[in-house]
Design a protein around this motif. Structure first.
Motif, PDB file in Angstrom:
ATOM      1  N   TYR A  21     -15.312  -0.800   4.230  1.00  0.00           N
ATOM      2  CA  TYR A  21     -14.482  -1.820   3.603  1.00  0.00           C
ATOM      3  C   TYR A  21     -15.153  -2.490   2.418  1.00  0.00           C
ATOM      4  O   TYR A  21     -14.518  -3.203   1.673  1.00  0.00           O
ATOM      5  N   GLU A  22     -16.464  -2.250   2.269  1.00  0.00           N
ATOM      6  CA  GLU A  22     -17.103  -2.818   1.098  1.00  0.00           C
ATOM      7  C   GLU A  22     -16.604  -2.151  -0.182  1.00  0.00           C
ATOM      8  O   GLU A  22     -16.587  -2.774  -1.242  1.00  0.00           O
ATOM      9  N   ILE A  23     -16.200  -0.894  -0.069  1.00  0.00           N
ATOM     10  CA  ILE A  23     -15.792  -0.165  -1.283  1.00  0.00           C
ATOM     11  C   ILE A  23     -14.526  -0.770  -1.883  1.00  0.00           C
ATOM     12  O   ILE A  23     -14.535  -1.192  -3.038  1.00  0.00           O
ATOM     13  N   PRO A  24     -13.415  -0.863  -1.125  1.00  0.00           N
ATOM     14  CA  PRO A  24     -12.237  -1.500  -1.733  1.00  0.00           C
ATOM     15  C   PRO A  24     -12.495  -2.957  -2.137  1.00  0.00           C
ATOM     16  O   PRO A  24     -11.982  -3.396  -3.178  1.00  0.00           O
ATOM     17  N   THR A  25     -13.303  -3.676  -1.344  1.00  0.00           N
ATOM     18  CA  THR A  25     -13.599  -5.062  -1.707  1.00  0.00           C
ATOM     19  C   THR A  25     -14.235  -5.110  -3.083  1.00  0.00           C
ATOM     20  O   THR A  25     -13.828  -5.886  -3.959  1.00  0.00           O
ATOM     21  N   ALA A  26     -15.253  -4.271  -3.257  1.00  0.00           N
ATOM     22  CA  ALA A  26     -15.985  -4.292  -4.526  1.00  0.00           C
ATOM     23  C   ALA A  26     -15.064  -3.910  -5.681  1.00  0.00           C
ATOM     24  O   ALA A  26     -15.119  -4.509  -6.762  1.00  0.00           O
ATOM     25  N   GLY A  78      -3.774  -7.065  -5.473  1.00  0.00           N
ATOM     26  CA  GLY A  78      -5.225  -7.188  -5.355  1.00  0.00           C
ATOM     27  C   GLY A  78      -5.603  -8.239  -4.332  1.00  0.00           C
ATOM     28  O   GLY A  78      -6.475  -8.014  -3.487  1.00  0.00           O
ATOM     29  N   PHE A  79      -4.926  -9.381  -4.391  1.00  0.00           N
ATOM     30  CA  PHE A  79      -5.253 -10.469  -3.464  1.00  0.00           C
ATOM     31  C   PHE A  79      -4.999 -10.064  -2.018  1.00  0.00           C
ATOM     32  O   PHE A  79      -5.835 -10.279  -1.142  1.00  0.00           O
ATOM     33  N   VAL A  80      -3.850  -9.433  -1.772  1.00  0.00           N
ATOM     34  CA  VAL A  80      -3.527  -9.037  -0.396  1.00  0.00           C
ATOM     35  C   VAL A  80      -4.543  -8.014   0.106  1.00  0.00           C
ATOM     36  O   VAL A  80      -5.039  -8.103   1.233  1.00  0.00           O
ATOM     37  N   SER A  81      -4.873  -7.044  -0.759  1.00  0.00           N
ATOM     38  CA  SER A  81      -5.867  -6.043  -0.339  1.00  0.00           C
ATOM     39  C   SER A  81      -7.209  -6.717  -0.060  1.00  0.00           C
ATOM     40  O   SER A  81      -7.877  -6.392   0.923  1.00  0.00           O
ATOM     41  N   PHE A  82      -7.579  -7.655  -0.918  1.00  0.00           N
ATOM     42  CA  PHE A  82      -8.856  -8.342  -0.719  1.00  0.00           C
ATOM     43  C   PHE A  82      -8.843  -9.117   0.591  1.00  0.00           C
ATOM     44  O   PHE A  82      -9.821  -9.135   1.336  1.00  0.00           O
ATOM     45  N   PHE A  83      -7.708  -9.738   0.877  1.00  0.00           N
ATOM     46  CA  PHE A  83      -7.594 -10.502   2.120  1.00  0.00           C
ATOM     47  C   PHE A  83      -7.747  -9.588   3.332  1.00  0.00           C
ATOM     48  O   PHE A  83      -8.460  -9.904   4.288  1.00  0.00           O
ATOM     49  N   ILE A  84      -7.093  -8.410   3.280  1.00  0.00           N
ATOM     50  CA  ILE A  84      -7.198  -7.464   4.400  1.00  0.00           C
ATOM     51  C   ILE A  84      -8.646  -7.003   4.558  1.00  0.00           C
ATOM     52  O   ILE A  84      -9.190  -6.969   5.662  1.00  0.00           O
TER      53      ILE A  84
END
Lengths: 392, 379
Positions: free
Chosen positions: B201-206, B250-256
């Protein structure tokens, strides 16, 4: 006489079905239970795992063995009923009903209409309570905490009704051979009606909260598949059988207590989100069965004869003639039957309980292979086992 | 009806909750006046000390304040979460210890403090003891770059975003270590699951963070907030409202991803209590267990903080700006995290991986590409 060997005397590898030397390089034995949060009691399952994949699973039973059948050979008939309560301790009304039914068949007693109606009322309320517990804990197994407490809130109301009826909340000793222990209190049926009116919308609430949840269906609808042939081959009964799409209910096929007088449907699994016979189907059958129970309860309240002595046919002494009998009823978890052999004495010569959970547990190894560790919990929960009834 | 509490006990616990509630209210006042207080301290320090010493002392005070905040915050968050859970589940939650149970967390903390510190037989004692500290350290040090107000940050790193990404992965090492050192198969499973989850999950976060960085042109968290100031009602320029909805995705993905990184439901797979008993902290008890707990709530708060900085304007809020607004925004996000936890079931480990690699990473790349294209075409 030599003392029986205790569990602690076993050699370490005797306690395991899978041997260390048989394992492949990446495999590991994981001991799930007897103390584990989701084995619904003290069930021990030995898993042969390869990472998260379960290669093989062997249940070990007997941790809750209480010697029911041997006890029953030393107690008079009416005295066995409290013991039957403790088999499936979350569905006591169904157990004692089954045993009382067997005893009456052996004695040739016909109970009156009022007793029959009261038994239907209590049995169906017990089914609702038992299914609520099963569904709530199933949600908990999958990781949803909230439906559990909502289900328990409703279950409490049923237990309150039972407490009012016979003074006990869990183990009732209510169904006697030849009658029931207490007549219905005044206004009890009105309170049942109030409960039913507010409970029916809760079933839809449960659907919204859990049943159609995307994560929940993804987790449960593709695992633990029991095809119809396999279900019949293993002699599954109750919601587990109906989850595989087979329309078979003891209340319909072999009616007792006047179930033939009530109109109700038998919900079966339809495979809505995956193959038929999945964990989700078994779950769904239970939810819909609660709806049918509500229907039966409404009719039973309508048809309840206003007069009748519930102790009318209770014999002073249960001393049946020599013979044997098998009687079965639809307990919340499936077909619960008692086989009694009498030698003409005051105590039975042999009592055998045919427990639906034991049968359901036997299929576990078959359907658990190849699933993941998280699915073990989902499968056990969907089979809705109660270890008290498996071990007896 | 029911159990009646002894009157004296009730009176004492109600009296004891007065300082706690007053302290919480005081904390909010301090938050509101934080820039003024900081200015005052800074003036005093520069008047009395040499510039180097003044900077050092200011940093020390800042670190002390943040550490105090993070250690005290879980006391509130745990009580809050239990209350939220209770009300979602149609019950009252803690009611006994103090007024509406506000002292419950203190009582639990006290209990954990006095519990026996058990180290399992055959455990790797050194790693077993080290692991909780690593987890806590990862969370605590991350707070160093979280900007509370204009100029109010412990360390104004110009690569703040990179620091955030790097330091939050520290927790994975600690959790893996805890799982391995416990000499328990359930703990090992928990540790392995956690490592796999956090790394994925660090990959999509980054990538999502990168999409914001592209729009700002700076890695500094203060610059990111500065880019979101102004506009209608002081919230028009927040990134979540810009780039034609791209940043909402982006925000929703970051939240997940944030839920997954903090091991919160529906991603609490490493500590799935119905499968793995308690996952990586199965063997921990007492204060060491409390440290994991502390880290979890700290991480929740921090991830929510980063989300606020990146998408919701940080401390420059609607109507008025400052640390109080920042704090309240974070609490709002934390509330959503808790709400989700008590509503949804848990994913299975392979589904969780599929969600990350099959959906979130492609979505994150689309957001990044979109942001880059918009940036280039918009000049």
């Amino acid at each position: 006489m030599s003392t029986p060997r205790q569990y602690k005397d076993l050699e370490p590898d005797e306690a395991y079905a899978f041997k260390l030397e048989d394992l492949e390089e990446d495999e590991m034995i994981l001991n799930m239970g007897p103390q584990h949060p989701s084995t619904h009691g003290v069930l021990r399952i030995e898993l042969k795992t390869d990472g998260e994949i379960v290669k093989d699973a062997q249940p070990h039973i007997g941790y809750l063995h209480r010697n029911f059948e041997k006890h029953a050979e030393n107690i008079d008939y009416q005295g066995i009923i409290p013991f039957t309560d403790r088999l499936d301790y979350v569905g006591s009304m169904g157990n004692s009903l089954s045993f009382a039914f067997a005893g009456e068949k052996l004695m040739g007693i016909e109970v009156n209409e009022r007793v029959q109606s009261i038994r239907v009322l209590t049995a169906e309320l017990q089914r609702i309570a038992s299914h609520l517990l099963a569904l709530g804990t199933y949600g908990l197994d999958i990781g949803a905490f909230t439906p559990f407490l909502h289900a328990f809130r409703e279950r409490e109301k049923v237990l309150d009704l039972f407490e009012w009826l016979c003074g006990a909340r869990l183990l009732y000793n209510f169904n006697w051979i030849g009658g029931v222990s207490h007549d219905l209190p005044d206004q009890w049926t009105d309170r049942v009606k109030v409960f039913l009116d507010q409970f029916e919308p809760v079933i839809d609430e449960l659907h919204n909260l859990l049943s159609y949840n995307k994560i929940f269906t993804k987790r449960t609808a593709s695992i633990g598949i029991i095809p119809p042939e396999l279900a019949i081959g293993y002699a599954l009964t109750g919601p587990n059988l109906r989850g595989s799409g087979i329309k078979w209910d003891t209340r319909k096929e072999d009616p007792y207590c006047g179930y033939e007088k009530y109109a109700f449907d038998v919900p079966v699994g339809q495979g809505r989100f995956g193959p038929i016979g999945s964990c989700w189907d078994r779950y769904y059958v239970r939810v819909e069965e609660m709806r049918q129970s509500v229907r039966i309860l409404r009719q039973a309240i309508e048809k309840l004869p206003p007069e009748g002595d519930v102790h009318e046919t209770v014999p002073k002494r249960v001393k049946p003639k020599p013979g044997e009998v098998y009687a079965r009823t639809e307990a919340p978890r499936g077909e619960l039957g008692f086989y009694i052999v009498s030698d003409g004495g005051l105590i039975p010569m042999r009592v055998k309980a045919r427990s639906p959970c034991f049968v359901a547990m036997s299929i576990f190894r078959e359907i658990a292979k190849g699933e993941m560790i998280a699915d073990m919990v989902a499968i056990i929960g969907s089979l809705d086992i109660v270890v008290g009834e498996i071990d007896r | 009806m029911g159990l009646q509490r002894p009157a004296l006990e009730a009176k004492i616990s109600n009296l004891l909750s007065i300082p706690v509630v007053a302290g919480a209210a005081g904390a909010l006042v301090v938050f509101a006046l934080l820039p003024q207080i900081a200015e005052l301290i800074r003036e005093q320090l520069s008047a009395n000390l040499s510039p180097t010493m003044a900077k050092l002392a200011a940093t020390a005070i800042g670190v002390g304040a943040v550490v105090f905040l993070i250690t005290q915050l879980p006391i509130f968050l745990i009580w809050w979460e239990r209350k939220i859970a209770a009300h979602i589940q149609d019950r009252l939650g803690p009611m006994r210890v103090g007024w509406h149970g506000v002292l419950q967390s203190f009582a639990d903390g006290m209990k954990l403090l006095f519990k026996e510190d058990i180290i399992a037989d055959g455990a790797d004692r050194f790693l077993f003891k080290l692991a909780p500290f690593l987890v806590v350290m990862g969370v605590f040090s991350a707070f160093a770059v979280l900007p509370w107000a204009d100029g109010l940050v412990i360390s104004d790193l110009n690569i703040g975003v990179l620091y955030v990404i790097a330091i939050t992965s520290f927790g994975a090492i600690g959790i893996l270590m805890a799982g391995w050192a416990s000499n328990n198969k359930y703990a090992l499973y928990g540790g392995m699951r956690s490592a796999a989850q956090m790394v994925s999950y660090e990959i999509p976060t980054a990538i999502i963070i990168l999409s914001v960085v592209v729009q700002v042109g700076s890695l500094n968290l203060q610059d990111i907030i500065a880019a979101q100031q102004g506009g209608f009602g002081d919230f028009q320029n927040w990134f979540i409202f810009r780039a034609w909805g791209l940043n909402v995705i982006g925000f929703v993905s970051f939240f997940i991803c944030g839920l997954a990184e903090t091991n919160r439901n529906p991603f609490d797979i490493p500590e799935a209590e119905s499968e793995l008993v308690a996952g990586y902290h199965t063997e921990y008890s007492g204060m060491r267990f409390a440290l994991f707990f502390l880290a979890e709530y700290g991480a929740m708060f921090f991830v929510a903080g980063v989300a606020v900085v990146l998408f919701l304007g940080g401390w420059s809020g609607p109507v008025f700006s400052g640390p109080l607004v920042f704090f309240l925004k974070i609490l709002a996000i934390v509330f959503v995290q808790m709400w989700i936890r008590w509503t949804l079931p848990r994913l299975r480990v392979d589904q969780m991986m599929a969600l990350c690699w099959k959906y979130l990473i492609p979505i994150a790349f689309v957001v990044l590409m979109g942001a880059a294209v918009l940036q280039v075409s918009g000049g």
